[in-house]
Design a protein around this motif. Structure first.
Motif, short mmCIF file in Angstrom:
data_model
loop_
_atom_site.label_atom_id
_atom_site.label_comp_id
_atom_site.label_asym_id
_atom_site.label_seq_id
_atom_site.Cartn_x
_atom_site.Cartn_y
_atom_site.Cartn_z
N ASN A 82 66.88 15.46 50.95
CA ASN A 82 67.46 15.16 52.26
C ASN A 82 68.98 15.24 52.17
N TYR A 83 69.57 15.46 53.31
CA TYR A 83 71.03 15.53 53.38
C TYR A 83 71.47 15.16 54.79
N LYS A 84 72.75 14.85 54.92
CA LYS A 84 73.34 14.51 56.22
C LYS A 84 74.39 15.58 56.53
N SER B 69 77.51 14.44 61.37
CA SER B 69 76.28 13.97 61.99
C SER B 69 75.84 12.67 61.32
N THR B 70 75.12 11.85 62.06
CA THR B 70 74.56 10.63 61.47
C THR B 70 73.08 10.80 61.17
N GLU B 71 72.51 11.92 61.61
CA GLU B 71 71.09 12.19 61.41
C GLU B 71 70.84 12.78 60.01
N VAL B 72 69.83 12.25 59.33
CA VAL B 72 69.46 12.75 58.01
C VAL B 72 68.42 13.84 58.17
N LYS B 73 68.68 14.99 57.56
CA LYS B 73 67.75 16.12 57.60
C LYS B 73 66.92 16.09 56.32
N GLU B 74 65.62 16.30 56.46
CA GLU B 74 64.74 16.36 55.29
C GLU B 74 64.27 17.79 55.08
#
Length: 128
Positions: free
Chosen positions: A32-34, A38-43
């Motif tokens: 995962n990364y941000k 952005s404040t949303e974490v991408k998986e």
């Protein structure tokens, strides 16, 4: 190279050239990364098809959900699918496998059978 991931399906053994056998399985690696700003974490999940040629008995331990640490070399398989589109898959030629965590189903079955065995031994030891 070293990679760690979770087995996505039970391993299978295939016969090749009448005398050689290979263990085939695939693993999933989660990350995962941000994104910047952005404040949303991408998986992200990466799937890798693995082969192990050294010992086919290992297949019995490579069940869905098992976490493994693999050592070997990575490659890429590129081909055109039935629609004519170029498709690529990651492959990993495994030299060494370390099982870090067995599947919960295996652990539960082993533990429950051990408990049943202990109970039956206690019953057999009763003097009357």
């Amino acid at each position: 190279m070293e990679i760690t991931g979770r087995v996505t399906a039970d391993a299978s053994v295939q016969k090749v050239n009448n005398d050689k056998q290979v263990v085939n399985f695939s693993i999933a690696i989660n990350d995962n990364y941000k994104p910047k700003g952005s404040t949303e974490v991408k998986e992200v999940t990466t799937y890798i098809n693995c082969s192990y040629w050294l010992n086919t008995a290992t297949a019995q331990w490579l069940k869905k959900g098992t976490i493994v640490q693999l050592f070997g070399r990575i490659g890429m398989n590129v081909y055109n699918n039935s629609e004519g589109e170029a498709v690529g898959t990651l492959t990993f030629h495994t030299n060494n496998i370390k099982i870090l965590v067995f599947t919960k189903k295996t652990e539960t079955n082993t533990a429950s059978s051990a408990v049943k065995e202990k109970k039956s031994k206690k019953t057999a030891d009763v003097p009357f």
